[in-house]
Design a protein around this motif. Sequence first.
Motif, PDB file in Angstrom:
ATOM      1  N   LEU A   1       5.217 -20.096  -0.557  1.00 11.84           N
ATOM      2  CA  LEU A   1       4.847 -19.797  -1.918  1.00 11.84           C
ATOM      3  C   LEU A   1       4.814 -18.302  -2.239  1.00 11.84           C
ATOM      4  CD1 LEU A   1       3.716 -21.174  -4.603  1.00 11.84           C
ATOM      5  CD2 LEU A   1       1.435 -20.659  -3.744  1.00 11.84           C
ATOM      6  N   ASN A   2       4.252 -17.581  -1.439  1.00 13.06           N
ATOM      7  CA  ASN A   2       4.272 -16.068  -1.646  1.00 13.06           C
ATOM      8  C   ASN A   2       5.823 -15.526  -1.517  1.00 13.06           C
ATOM      9  OD1 ASN A   2       1.366 -15.982  -2.000  1.00 13.06           O
ATOM     10  ND2 ASN A   2       1.172 -15.747   0.239  1.00 13.06           N
ATOM     11  N   ARG A   3       6.654 -16.130  -0.633  1.00 16.23           N
ATOM     12  CA  ARG A   3       7.767 -15.849  -0.258  1.00 16.23           C
ATOM     13  C   ARG A   3       8.660 -15.976  -1.611  1.00 16.23           C
ATOM     14  NH1 ARG A   3      12.441 -17.995   0.524  1.00 16.23           N
ATOM     15  NH2 ARG A   3      14.161 -16.689   1.632  1.00 16.23           N
ATOM     16  N   ALA A   4       8.345 -17.026  -2.389  1.00 14.45           N
ATOM     17  CA  ALA A   4       8.917 -17.469  -3.747  1.00 14.45           C
ATOM     18  C   ALA A   4       8.589 -16.175  -4.625  1.00 14.45           C
ATOM     19  CB  ALA A   4       8.454 -18.825  -4.269  1.00 14.45           C
ATOM     20  N   VAL A   5       7.651 -15.920  -4.590  1.00 17.49           N
ATOM     21  CA  VAL A   5       7.358 -14.644  -5.600  1.00 17.49           C
ATOM     22  C   VAL A   5       8.068 -13.516  -5.162  1.00 17.49           C
ATOM     23  CG1 VAL A   5       5.585 -13.045  -6.330  1.00 17.49           C
ATOM     24  CG2 VAL A   5       4.644 -15.511  -6.042  1.00 17.49           C
ATOM     25  N   ALA A   6       7.899 -13.166  -3.861  1.00 15.72           N
ATOM     26  CA  ALA A   6       8.716 -11.945  -3.451  1.00 15.72           C
ATOM     27  C   ALA A   6      10.263 -11.924  -3.800  1.00 15.72           C
ATOM     28  CB  ALA A   6       8.364 -11.731  -1.766  1.00 15.72           C
ATOM     29  N   VAL A   7      10.722 -13.022  -3.533  1.00 15.28           N
ATOM     30  CA  VAL A   7      12.334 -13.510  -4.018  1.00 15.28           C
ATOM     31  C   VAL A   7      12.494 -13.397  -5.510  1.00 15.28           C
ATOM     32  CG1 VAL A   7      14.101 -15.245  -4.001  1.00 15.28           C
ATOM     33  CG2 VAL A   7      12.868 -15.035  -1.708  1.00 15.28           C
ATOM     34  N   GLY A   8      11.601 -13.515  -6.226  1.00 16.27           N
ATOM     35  CA  GLY A   8      11.723 -13.330  -7.482  1.00 16.27           C
ATOM     36  C   GLY A   8      11.623 -12.008  -7.894  1.00 16.27           C
ATOM     37  N   GLU A   9      11.149 -11.092  -7.096  1.00 16.18           N
ATOM     38  CA  GLU A   9      11.095  -9.756  -7.156  1.00 16.18           C
ATOM     39  C   GLU A   9      12.144  -9.015  -6.613  1.00 16.18           C
ATOM     40  OE1 GLU A   9       9.017  -8.294  -9.105  1.00 16.18           O
ATOM     41  OE2 GLU A   9       7.399  -9.581  -9.512  1.00 16.18           O
TER      42      GLU A   9
ATOM     43  N   ILE B   1       9.601  -6.911   2.062  1.00 15.20           N
ATOM     44  CA  ILE B   1       8.590  -7.886   1.915  1.00 15.20           C
ATOM     45  C   ILE B   1       9.143  -9.564   2.283  1.00 15.20           C
ATOM     46  CG2 ILE B   1       6.785  -9.011   0.369  1.00 15.20           C
ATOM     47  CD1 ILE B   1       6.441  -6.216  -0.615  1.00 15.20           C
ATOM     48  N   VAL B   2      10.183  -9.853   1.455  1.00 17.87           N
ATOM     49  CA  VAL B   2      10.953 -11.231   1.822  1.00 17.87           C
ATOM     50  C   VAL B   2      11.223 -11.332   3.347  1.00 17.87           C
ATOM     51  CG1 VAL B   2      12.828 -12.493   1.500  1.00 17.87           C
ATOM     52  CG2 VAL B   2      11.888 -11.407  -0.510  1.00 17.87           C
TER      53      VAL B   2
ATOM     54  N   ALA C   1       0.747  -0.974   0.112  1.00 20.29           N
ATOM     55  CA  ALA C   1       0.032   0.039   0.088  1.00 20.29           C
ATOM     56  C   ALA C   1       0.823   1.199   0.008  1.00 20.29           C
ATOM     57  CB  ALA C   1      -0.991   0.075   1.300  1.00 20.29           C
ATOM     58  N   ASP C   2       1.974   1.227   0.639  1.00 21.74           N
ATOM     59  CA  ASP C   2       2.798   2.236   0.718  1.00 21.74           C
ATOM     60  C   ASP C   2       3.334   2.757  -0.538  1.00 21.74           C
ATOM     61  OD1 ASP C   2       4.195   4.246   2.321  1.00 21.74           O
ATOM     62  OD2 ASP C   2       5.921   3.255   1.982  1.00 21.74           O
ATOM     63  N   ALA C   3       3.759   1.768  -1.546  1.00 23.64           N
ATOM     64  CA  ALA C   3       4.374   1.792  -2.668  1.00 23.64           C
ATOM     65  C   ALA C   3       3.680   2.794  -3.771  1.00 23.64           C
ATOM     66  CB  ALA C   3       4.802   0.645  -3.451  1.00 23.64           C
ATOM     67  N   PRO C   4       4.488   3.799  -3.985  1.00 25.35           N
ATOM     68  CA  PRO C   4       3.614   4.618  -5.172  1.00 25.35           C
ATOM     69  C   PRO C   4       3.340   3.805  -6.633  1.00 25.35           C
ATOM     70  CG  PRO C   4       5.468   5.964  -4.223  1.00 25.35           C
ATOM     71  CD  PRO C   4       5.759   4.490  -3.978  1.00 25.35           C
ATOM     72  N   SER C   5       4.183   3.022  -6.746  1.00 20.24           N
ATOM     73  CA  SER C   5       3.898   2.436  -8.107  1.00 20.24           C
ATOM     74  C   SER C   5       4.434   0.667  -7.541  1.00 20.24           C
ATOM     75  CB  SER C   5       4.721   2.738  -9.403  1.00 20.24           C
ATOM     76  OG  SER C   5       5.952   2.609  -9.028  1.00 20.24           O
TER      77      SER C   5
ATOM     78  N   THR D   1       7.831  -0.779  -5.247  1.00 12.73           N
ATOM     79  CA  THR D   1       7.750  -1.749  -4.138  1.00 12.73           C
ATOM     80  C   THR D   1       8.833  -2.176  -3.320  1.00 12.73           C
ATOM     81  OG1 THR D   1       5.683  -2.535  -5.159  1.00 12.73           O
ATOM     82  CG2 THR D   1       6.465  -3.621  -3.174  1.00 12.73           C
ATOM     83  N   ASP D   2       9.066  -2.070  -2.038  1.00 14.27           N
ATOM     84  CA  ASP D   2      10.227  -2.531  -1.139  1.00 14.27           C
ATOM     85  C   ASP D   2      10.084  -4.190  -1.119  1.00 14.27           C
ATOM     86  OD1 ASP D   2      12.249  -3.088   0.440  1.00 14.27           O
ATOM     87  OD2 ASP D   2      11.823  -1.442   1.711  1.00 14.27           O
TER      88      ASP D   2
END
Length: 381
Positions: free
Chosen positions: A302-310, A284-285, A271-275, A279-280
Amino acid sequence: MDEALLRSLTPGVLAVLVRRGADFAAAEDAVQDALVEAVRVWPADPPRDPRGWLVTVAWRRFLDAARADTARRRREDRLDEEPAPGPARAVDDTLQLYFLCAHPSLTPASAAALTLRAVGGLTTRQIARAYLVPEATMAQRISRAKRSVAGVRFDRPGDVATVLRVLYLVFNEGYSGDVDLAAEAVRLTRQLAAVIDHPEVSGLLALMLLHHARRAARTAPDGSLVPLAEQDRGRWDTGLIAEGVRMLQRALARDRLGEFQAQAAVAALHADAPSAEETDWVQIVEWYDELVRLTGSPVARLNRAVAVGEADDPRAGLKALAELDPALPRYTAVAAHLHERDGDLTTAARLYAEAAHHAPTLPERDHLTRRAARLNSRPRP
């Protein structure tokens, strides 16, 4: 007719009857009868004391039912005389009703339905429409739940974690029919937060508010899903976001971290990320690491894997994903996303199509199918 007022009074009226000696099932039936009578009478003759009126009418209905049941004749003889109409004593037993509805003998689905009926004040028909099941099916589910908790007494503290899981289940059902279950879960969790001081209650409410703030941007005009990264952030509710962040900060300051606070922290970072690009993901990881430590949840991994990918790169995300069970819900969709990010469009398209085949909802299936079609239509190098 103020439906919101009726629903807010329901748990207190039910608690009065239970405290006077009525068993839960009979008391709940009597309260529902009183609510129906209120809908009929109040528009033309509104009472000065709505709560007292409901208590009086519900108690009369309970006594009538008790007298009509010959098998309960002994119990009837022990009942006190009907109290004179007048203001009802303001004792808030709402918290006990939450714990009763989240009794360990109930399945999660039954506990959620009973909470919506007893604490939320919804009718069986409204609950059935929200869950997209026949009214008779929901009536049977609620009846079984009431029988399961008949005679339960609160001689020790209830399990707050179970109550929160039930409310989270209600929130995740989303909305359909004439009842918005997400909004209803927010309302009930606000009510719970007013009667119990617990950081995880605040954490759950913060999580709900932060997710609910994005609701208007989640779907396109044609009803199709809009992924978080593609949402119009100008449509997010900044008031709900600010409230959710304040509530999360107060909860975290108590230094008693729980799973809902950790999830809310992730939602707050989004929510804090302007775009989407700002995103931080590193933070998140870190929060997903905390969530995995707290719960060991495969969904959190599973959600952590997505965050790691980013946060790192798609291949690091795929490496984290490879440690999980491929049978995990949404596993294939996550794999498709990471392969697309890595530039392997052929594999991504195949996985999107496979994920669409197993999607739990029609909007999600359509979304994944469109992703596959979009990638298949691209020219290959």
